[in-house]
Design a protein around this motif. Structure first.
Motif, PDB file in Angstrom:
ATOM      1  N   HIS A   1       0.838  -1.211   0.000  1.00 26.82           N
ATOM      2  CA  HIS A   1       0.000   0.000   0.000  1.00 26.82           C
ATOM      3  C   HIS A   1       0.867   1.254   0.000  1.00 26.82           C
ATOM      4  CE1 HIS A   1      -3.278   2.715   0.681  1.00 26.82           C
ATOM      5  NE2 HIS A   1      -2.806   3.084   1.859  1.00 26.82           N
ATOM      6  N   ALA A   2       1.951   1.240   0.760  1.00 22.92           N
ATOM      7  CA  ALA A   2       2.853   2.398   0.783  1.00 22.92           C
ATOM      8  C   ALA A   2       3.563   2.561  -0.560  1.00 22.92           C
ATOM      9  CB  ALA A   2       3.870   2.254   1.904  1.00 22.92           C
ATOM     10  N   ARG A   3       3.872   1.435  -1.195  1.00 22.52           N
ATOM     11  CA  ARG A   3       4.506   1.500  -2.528  1.00 22.52           C
ATOM     12  C   ARG A   3       3.553   2.119  -3.534  1.00 22.52           C
ATOM     13  NH1 ARG A   3       9.620   1.119  -4.287  1.00 22.52           N
ATOM     14  NH2 ARG A   3      10.007  -0.890  -3.278  1.00 22.52           N
ATOM     15  N   VAL A   4       2.299   1.670  -3.527  1.00 26.37           N
ATOM     16  CA  VAL A   4       1.303   2.217  -4.447  1.00 26.37           C
ATOM     17  C   VAL A   4       1.084   3.709  -4.180  1.00 26.37           C
ATOM     18  CG1 VAL A   4      -1.132   2.122  -5.125  1.00 26.37           C
ATOM     19  CG2 VAL A   4       0.161   0.008  -4.803  1.00 26.37           C
ATOM     20  N   ALA A   5       1.114   4.085  -2.891  1.00 24.81           N
ATOM     21  CA  ALA A   5       0.923   5.491  -2.523  1.00 24.81           C
ATOM     22  C   ALA A   5       2.186   6.323  -2.741  1.00 24.81           C
ATOM     23  CB  ALA A   5       0.498   5.589  -1.063  1.00 24.81           C
ATOM     24  N   ARG A   6       3.261   5.681  -3.191  1.00 27.47           N
ATOM     25  CA  ARG A   6       4.524   6.356  -3.494  1.00 27.47           C
ATOM     26  C   ARG A   6       5.102   7.087  -2.290  1.00 27.47           C
ATOM     27  NH1 ARG A   6       3.553   8.714  -9.685  1.00 27.47           N
ATOM     28  NH2 ARG A   6       3.003   6.677 -10.608  1.00 27.47           N
ATOM     29  N   VAL A   7       5.072   6.395  -1.162  1.00 29.68           N
ATOM     30  CA  VAL A   7       5.644   6.963   0.049  1.00 29.68           C
ATOM     31  C   VAL A   7       7.166   6.916  -0.052  1.00 29.68           C
ATOM     32  CG1 VAL A   7       5.819   6.753   2.557  1.00 29.68           C
ATOM     33  CG2 VAL A   7       3.655   6.247   1.402  1.00 29.68           C
ATOM     34  N   GLU A   8       7.792   8.028   0.217  1.00 28.87           N
ATOM     35  CA  GLU A   8       9.248   8.133   0.117  1.00 28.87           C
ATOM     36  C   GLU A   8       9.879   8.086   1.508  1.00 28.87           C
ATOM     37  OE1 GLU A   8      10.915   8.168  -2.617  1.00 28.87           O
ATOM     38  OE2 GLU A   8       9.234   8.375  -4.026  1.00 28.87           O
ATOM     39  N   PRO A   9      11.153   7.675   1.579  1.00 33.52           N
ATOM     40  CA  PRO A   9      11.852   7.703   2.867  1.00 33.52           C
ATOM     41  C   PRO A   9      11.748   9.077   3.520  1.00 33.52           C
ATOM     42  CG  PRO A   9      13.152   6.478   1.285  1.00 33.52           C
ATOM     43  CD  PRO A   9      12.005   7.076   0.521  1.00 33.52           C
ATOM     44  N   GLY A  10      11.486   9.070   4.815  1.00 31.36           N
ATOM     45  CA  GLY A  10      11.330  10.308   5.560  1.00 31.36           C
ATOM     46  C   GLY A  10       9.884  10.735   5.754  1.00 31.36           C
ATOM     47  N   GLU A  11       8.971  10.119   4.979  1.00 33.52           N
ATOM     48  CA  GLU A  11       7.565  10.481   5.105  1.00 33.52           C
ATOM     49  C   GLU A  11       6.891   9.680   6.219  1.00 33.52           C
ATOM     50  OE1 GLU A  11       6.765  11.784   0.448  1.00 33.52           O
ATOM     51  OE2 GLU A  11       5.623  10.146   1.351  1.00 33.52           O
ATOM     52  N   ALA A  12       5.874  10.268   6.801  1.00 32.74           N
ATOM     53  CA  ALA A  12       5.183   9.657   7.933  1.00 32.74           C
ATOM     54  C   ALA A  12       4.289   8.512   7.479  1.00 32.74           C
ATOM     55  CB  ALA A  12       4.354  10.701   8.666  1.00 32.74           C
ATOM     56  N   VAL A  13       4.257   7.458   8.277  1.00 33.56           N
ATOM     57  CA  VAL A  13       3.349   6.322   8.059  1.00 33.56           C
ATOM     58  C   VAL A  13       2.856   5.853   9.419  1.00 33.56           C
ATOM     59  CG1 VAL A  13       4.439   5.533   5.917  1.00 33.56           C
ATOM     60  CG2 VAL A  13       5.231   4.647   8.120  1.00 33.56           C
ATOM     61  N   GLU A  14       1.801   5.091   9.401  1.00 40.46           N
ATOM     62  CA  GLU A  14       1.310   4.435  10.606  1.00 40.46           C
ATOM     63  C   GLU A  14       1.207   2.940  10.330  1.00 40.46           C
ATOM     64  OE1 GLU A  14      -1.452   8.076  12.419  1.00 40.46           O
ATOM     65  OE2 GLU A  14      -2.391   6.175  11.802  1.00 40.46           O
ATOM     66  N   VAL A  15       1.453   2.149  11.363  1.00 34.82           N
ATOM     67  CA  VAL A  15       1.327   0.700  11.272  1.00 34.82           C
ATOM     68  C   VAL A  15       0.248   0.269  12.265  1.00 34.82           C
ATOM     69  CG1 VAL A  15       2.461  -1.527  11.455  1.00 34.82           C
ATOM     70  CG2 VAL A  15       3.748   0.453  10.623  1.00 34.82           C
ATOM     71  N   LEU A  16      -0.780  -0.409  11.781  1.00 35.90           N
ATOM     72  CA  LEU A  16      -1.888  -0.879  12.619  1.00 35.90           C
ATOM     73  C   LEU A  16      -1.823  -2.394  12.726  1.00 35.90           C
ATOM     74  CD1 LEU A  16      -2.767   1.938  11.397  1.00 35.90           C
ATOM     75  CD2 LEU A  16      -5.112   1.126  11.576  1.00 35.90           C
ATOM     76  N   ASN A  17      -1.922  -2.908  13.950  1.00 33.13           N
ATOM     77  CA  ASN A  17      -1.900  -4.366  14.115  1.00 33.13           C
ATOM     78  C   ASN A  17      -3.299  -4.957  14.313  1.00 33.13           C
ATOM     79  OD1 ASN A  17      -2.548  -3.792  16.780  1.00 33.13           O
ATOM     80  ND2 ASN A  17      -0.615  -4.544  17.636  1.00 33.13           N
ATOM     81  N   LEU A  18      -4.332  -4.106  14.274  1.00 30.57           N
ATOM     82  CA  LEU A  18      -5.738  -4.506  14.416  1.00 30.57           C
ATOM     83  C   LEU A  18      -6.046  -5.141  15.771  1.00 30.57           C
ATOM     84  CD1 LEU A  18      -6.581  -6.015  10.905  1.00 30.57           C
ATOM     85  CD2 LEU A  18      -6.735  -3.643  11.665  1.00 30.57           C
ATOM     86  N   ALA A  19      -5.094  -5.070  16.702  1.00 29.45           N
ATOM     87  CA  ALA A  19      -5.278  -5.656  18.026  1.00 29.45           C
ATOM     88  C   ALA A  19      -5.126  -4.595  19.110  1.00 29.45           C
ATOM     89  CB  ALA A  19      -4.285  -6.786  18.247  1.00 29.45           C
ATOM     90  N   GLY A  20      -5.336  -3.336  18.741  1.00 27.06           N
ATOM     91  CA  GLY A  20      -5.276  -2.253  19.719  1.00 27.06           C
ATOM     92  C   GLY A  20      -4.070  -1.361  19.624  1.00 27.06           C
ATOM     93  N   GLY A  21      -3.112  -1.687  18.763  1.00 25.09           N
ATOM     94  CA  GLY A  21      -1.900  -0.891  18.655  1.00 25.09           C
ATOM     95  C   GLY A  21      -1.798  -0.122  17.360  1.00 25.09           C
ATOM     96  N   VAL A  22      -1.308   1.115  17.461  1.00 18.92           N
ATOM     97  CA  VAL A  22      -1.043   1.960  16.293  1.00 18.92           C
ATOM     98  C   VAL A  22       0.370   2.514  16.437  1.00 18.92           C
ATOM     99  CG1 VAL A  22      -1.697   4.006  14.979  1.00 18.92           C
ATOM    100  CG2 VAL A  22      -3.468   2.614  16.089  1.00 18.92           C
ATOM    101  N   GLY A  23       1.250   2.160  15.520  1.00 18.77           N
ATOM    102  CA  GLY A  23       2.620   2.641  15.555  1.00 18.77           C
ATOM    103  C   GLY A  23       2.793   3.862  14.668  1.00 18.77           C
ATOM    104  N   LEU A  24       3.221   4.965  15.264  1.00 22.92           N
ATOM    105  CA  LEU A  24       3.485   6.189  14.516  1.00 22.92           C
ATOM    106  C   LEU A  24       4.958   6.215  14.146  1.00 22.92           C
ATOM    107  CD1 LEU A  24       1.605   8.775  16.794  1.00 22.92           C
ATOM    108  CD2 LEU A  24       0.665   7.238  15.052  1.00 22.92           C
ATOM    109  N   GLY A  25       5.242   6.460  12.884  1.00 18.98           N
ATOM    110  CA  GLY A  25       6.641   6.446  12.488  1.00 18.98           C
ATOM    111  C   GLY A  25       6.891   7.058  11.133  1.00 18.98           C
ATOM    112  N   THR A  26       8.084   6.799  10.623  1.00 14.66           N
ATOM    113  CA  THR A  26       8.475   7.287   9.300  1.00 14.66           C
ATOM    114  C   THR A  26       9.106   6.141   8.514  1.00 14.66           C
ATOM    115  OG1 THR A  26      10.635   7.998  10.158  1.00 14.66           O
ATOM    116  CG2 THR A  26       8.878   9.656  10.059  1.00 14.66           C
ATOM    117  N   LEU A  27       8.945   6.212   7.212  1.00 13.58           N
ATOM    118  CA  LEU A  27       9.560   5.206   6.356  1.00 13.58           C
ATOM    119  C   LEU A  27      11.053   5.500   6.259  1.00 13.58           C
ATOM    120  CD1 LEU A  27       8.070   3.613   3.239  1.00 13.58           C
ATOM    121  CD2 LEU A  27      10.455   4.330   3.194  1.00 13.58           C
ATOM    122  N   VAL A  28      11.870   4.500   6.562  1.00 16.89           N
ATOM    123  CA  VAL A  28      13.331   4.678   6.545  1.00 16.89           C
ATOM    124  C   VAL A  28      13.897   4.366   5.172  1.00 16.89           C
ATOM    125  CG1 VAL A  28      15.518   3.884   7.522  1.00 16.89           C
ATOM    126  CG2 VAL A  28      13.508   4.148   9.004  1.00 16.89           C
TER     127      VAL A  28
END
Length: 237
Positions: A25-52
């Protein structure tokens, strides 16, 4: 915000290797290194971060700086029990109910439900719910149950029990605590039969009017979830 759904992964601060199917999904959205992303585990956790960085195999590395827990979740269980609709309207209702915070969706079989073999549709409804979580950014996907007969559903209903009814009470009518959860029951196109309405009332359900117009079942589900949470003050918790 680009959100990546990585089911059941343990989210902790630090670098996370995201496999190609999840990273797509990030590839299709053309997310570049340094841009913000979130990772959801669907079990209560949301990871805030950046693509390295992107790796040659299509995977990527995300640096998670913060992990949020239970973001976007209601303060108590919120169940939508909706009579099964034989069209894609039920898919739509599952999607919108997920966006509105339901923790469980129960497809209910009533006298006026059309079609058969609805159990085969459950896996699709669950996928719809999980996709809606990624769109709206909450932290958990509601559980979509297997279709259940109305009587069996009523026997296990708990918390504040409300049924959408054209002749029901107007808000505000709440005088009981919703700390143990809320269950909203919505009938099929054509409504419940007289016998079903009496059985529902006998199970402790309070009727709720959703206004002076006749609503389609899927519209009533969305409307009912919104007005109930607004009346309970859940929008600000």
């Amino acid at each position: 915000m680009t959100r990546l759904v990585f089911p059941d992964i343990e989210l902790v601060p630090g670098e996370l290797l995201v496999p190609p199917p999840v990273a797509r999904h990030a590839r299709v959205a053309r997310v570049e290194p340094g841009e913000a992303v979130e990772v959801l585990n669907l079990a209560g956790g949301v990871g805030l971060g950046t693509l390295v960085r992107w790796n040659g195999d299509g995977s990527c590395v995300v640096a998670i700086s913060q992990v949020l827990r239970e973001r976007g979740e209601p303060p108590a269980p919120l169940t939508l029990a909706l009579a099964v609709l034989h069209t894609q309207a039920f898919d739509w209702a599952v999607e919108k109910a997920t966006e509105l915070g339901v923790t469980a969706v129960v497809p209910v079989l009533t006298s006026r439900v059309q079609g058969r073999d609805h159990g085969k549709r459950v896996s699709r409804w669950q996928r719809v719910a999980e996709a809606a979580v990624a769109q709206c950014g909450r932290s958990r996907a509601p559980e979509v149950a297997s279709p259940v007969a109305l009587g069996d559903f009523l026997a296990g209903a708990f918390g504040l029990r409300v049924v959408a009814d054209f002749g029901g009470k107007a808000l505000p009518f709440f005088s009981v605590s919703a700390s143990s959860g809320v269950t909203l029951l919505v009938g099929p196109e054509g409504g419940f039969t007289g016998d079903e309405r009496r059985t529902i009332a006998g199970a402790g359900f309070v009727t709720l009017s959703l206004g002076p117009r006749t609503l389609r079942a899927e519209t009533a589900a969305v409307c009912g979830l919104a007005v109930l949470q607004a009346a309970l003050g859940w929008w600000t918790t």
